[in-house]
Write a protein that holds these residues in place. Sequence first.
Motif, PDB file in Angstrom:
ATOM      1  N   ARG A 185       0.809  -1.214   0.000  1.00  0.00           N
ATOM      2  CA  ARG A 185       0.000   0.000   0.000  1.00  0.00           C
ATOM      3  C   ARG A 185       0.848   1.272   0.000  1.00  0.00           C
ATOM      4  NH1 ARG A 185      -0.349   2.970   4.602  1.00  0.00           N
ATOM      5  NH2 ARG A 185       0.416   2.063   6.547  1.00  0.00           N
ATOM      6  N   LEU A 186       2.136   1.144   0.340  1.00  0.00           N
ATOM      7  CA  LEU A 186       3.001   2.326   0.434  1.00  0.00           C
ATOM      8  C   LEU A 186       4.437   1.937   0.132  1.00  0.00           C
ATOM      9  CD1 LEU A 186       3.755   5.265   1.329  1.00  0.00           C
ATOM     10  CD2 LEU A 186       3.856   4.401   3.681  1.00  0.00           C
ATOM     11  N   MET A 187       5.091   2.712  -0.743  1.00  0.00           N
ATOM     12  CA  MET A 187       6.547   2.659  -0.880  1.00  0.00           C
ATOM     13  C   MET A 187       7.086   4.047  -0.604  1.00  0.00           C
ATOM     14  SD  MET A 187       9.154   1.950  -4.087  1.00  0.00           S
ATOM     15  CE  MET A 187       9.146   0.162  -4.063  1.00  0.00           C
ATOM     16  N   MET A 188       8.030   4.119   0.342  1.00  0.00           N
ATOM     17  CA  MET A 188       8.671   5.388   0.654  1.00  0.00           C
ATOM     18  C   MET A 188      10.162   5.257   0.405  1.00  0.00           C
ATOM     19  SD  MET A 188       8.890   7.573   4.175  1.00  0.00           S
ATOM     20  CE  MET A 188      10.040   8.953   4.253  1.00  0.00           C
ATOM     21  N   SER A 189      10.710   6.170  -0.393  1.00  0.00           N
ATOM     22  CA  SER A 189      12.137   6.171  -0.697  1.00  0.00           C
ATOM     23  C   SER A 189      12.837   7.269   0.096  1.00  0.00           C
ATOM     24  CB  SER A 189      12.355   6.389  -2.196  1.00  0.00           C
ATOM     25  OG  SER A 189      13.734   6.366  -2.508  1.00  0.00           O
ATOM     26  N   GLY A 190      14.067   6.991   0.466  1.00  0.00           N
ATOM     27  CA  GLY A 190      14.873   7.970   1.178  1.00  0.00           C
ATOM     28  C   GLY A 190      16.339   7.654   0.999  1.00  0.00           C
ATOM     29  N   ALA A 191      17.205   8.432   1.645  1.00  0.00           N
ATOM     30  CA  ALA A 191      18.658   8.230   1.686  1.00  0.00           C
ATOM     31  C   ALA A 191      19.393   8.752   0.460  1.00  0.00           C
ATOM     32  CB  ALA A 191      19.041   6.771   1.922  1.00  0.00           C
ATOM     33  N   ALA A 192      18.680   9.004  -0.645  1.00  0.00           N
ATOM     34  CA  ALA A 192      19.296   9.531  -1.863  1.00  0.00           C
ATOM     35  C   ALA A 192      18.177  10.096  -2.741  1.00  0.00           C
ATOM     36  CB  ALA A 192      20.072   8.438  -2.597  1.00  0.00           C
ATOM     37  N   PRO A 193      18.518  10.941  -3.727  1.00  0.00           N
ATOM     38  CA  PRO A 193      17.478  11.549  -4.563  1.00  0.00           C
ATOM     39  C   PRO A 193      16.639  10.512  -5.315  1.00  0.00           C
ATOM     40  CG  PRO A 193      19.552  12.721  -4.802  1.00  0.00           C
ATOM     41  CD  PRO A 193      19.851  11.499  -4.004  1.00  0.00           C
ATOM     42  N   PHE A 194      15.354  10.823  -5.417  1.00  0.00           N
ATOM     43  CA  PHE A 194      14.357   9.942  -6.040  1.00  0.00           C
ATOM     44  C   PHE A 194      13.622  10.801  -7.064  1.00  0.00           C
ATOM     45  CE2 PHE A 194      10.091   7.744  -5.623  1.00  0.00           C
ATOM     46  CZ  PHE A 194      10.496   6.494  -6.043  1.00  0.00           C
ATOM     47  N   ASP A 195      13.923  10.613  -8.362  1.00  0.00           N
ATOM     48  CA  ASP A 195      13.383  11.542  -9.349  1.00  0.00           C
ATOM     49  C   ASP A 195      11.985  11.133  -9.809  1.00  0.00           C
ATOM     50  OD1 ASP A 195      13.624   9.620 -11.470  1.00  0.00           O
ATOM     51  OD2 ASP A 195      15.756  10.122 -11.637  1.00  0.00           O
TER      52      ASP A 195
END
Length: 526
Positions: free
Chosen positions: A292-302
């Motif tokens: 239901r959710l994907m969250m990206s972090g730690a580096a740029p996500f274009d």
Amino acid sequence: MVIRSPHADVDIPDVSLYDFLFAPLSEDDLDEVAVVDGPSGATTTYGELRGQVDAIAGAISARGYEVGDVVALHSPNVPAFVSVFHGLLRAGITVTTINALASGTEVGKQLAASGAKGLITVSPLLAQAAEGAEAAGLPPEAVVVMDGADGYANLRDLLTSGAPAPEVSFDPATHLAVLPYSSGTTGLPKGVMLTHRNLVANVLQAEPYIPLTRDDVIPAVLPFFHIYGMTVLMNGAIYQKSSVVTMPRFDLPEYLRIIAEHRATVLFVAPPIALAVAKHPLALEADLSSVRLMMSGAAPFDEQLAAAVSQRLPHASVTQGYGMSEMSPVSHTIPVGRDDISPGSIGLLIPNMQAKIVDPATGEEIEQPGEGMSAPGELMCAGPNIMAGYLGNEAETRDTITADGFLHTGDIVTVDADGAFYVVDRLKELIKYKGYQVPPAELEALLIAHPQIADAAVIGVVDDEGEEIPKAFVVAADGAELSADDVMEYVAAKVAPYKKVRAVQFTHAIPKSAAGKILRKELRAA
């Protein structure tokens, strides 16, 4: 101008992390699954987890450790990490987490720099741990190998000691909970002093934008030793009574198996994992319908990558966030459900946060516009999650945190009229390779120590796959016979794999200012 979170402040209790996470457990909570060992499927309930935490706290205290002592935890994501981490904190110990990929030399440096009196590791990492412990002067009896090794105490010894959890007293606002190592905006790794209040605050600050529930199942592929995995994934999941499935390392087939078999609902990832989920042939065949959710972090996500992920996960929210170790780590994220915010944005300020955007050339504060986008400037943040400072380094602390409590992030951002921030450039020298910090100064010091290298500089460059990689500019000593492969092999033998130099260019001189500072802009233009 000071920009404030659009969300109302949240109340932050004046309690230890243990009391915040484990004291509220109800009878109904105790039988819920807290941690699942991904490879084996073995489960640990919340009741069992709390019992293990208390037992480890008692054993650590009985071994002579006192409130305020530092103990290093050097382990990949396994269920025991959760128990040991919180057991140490329960006893008033400050935990310095060491990257599982660290070399023996790097382990020794962190043990010495943090003043660690003990080290807890696992047998697959024992060679590096033992080398580091010896270099830092720690005797074998100060080392615990959780899964067992001849000549060392193990986790079973801690769990069965029978010593009661100690009565400890400390001020959560000032007592250090964890001491991760970060390069900040520049320079060599420094101990980031994070208090119990910092960690409690950041879990509560993130919760309104990243709501988890008891029904959520979260594959723990992001390392717990990294502040993102520690706060957002491990502590955030415990706070909401979610279930975490541990993975010692990232392996795409195993990751996809865990998602499908455990019906995983929330994926916390770094961009390389998001890319694999979006485009790898194996992922295209996998059952990801539970997410239901994907969250990206730690580096740029274009935006392009976000769009590709959204096609693969059509029923999931795809967001990203922003932070750094010095902020425990989250300062911004796109709230779940805010589809009106571009996925290329790092999102809104989380509750209790304030920010300034400052022109790095003039020091003038940049206004948030009434419409459209602001001019770019360095992002500066203030809030209850900001670190207490760098361990034993008052000068770096003063350079990083202003007198009024705003932290220099080293990132250049813009903000729109709705309060959505966008990272547009990097002021800091730090290289981010697959979400890991790579400090150029550390690699430069290593290169210059080579007898056939007269001078060197390292910058981040983008490779053919769009990944930022460390590139070394090398001035060879007179008469040296040195190839690019020689340079890369020399560095690779001395650092963790993610810190390896991946491109080399020989040059006649390293451009420097009159004060001796490397002119990295000139190298980027070379």
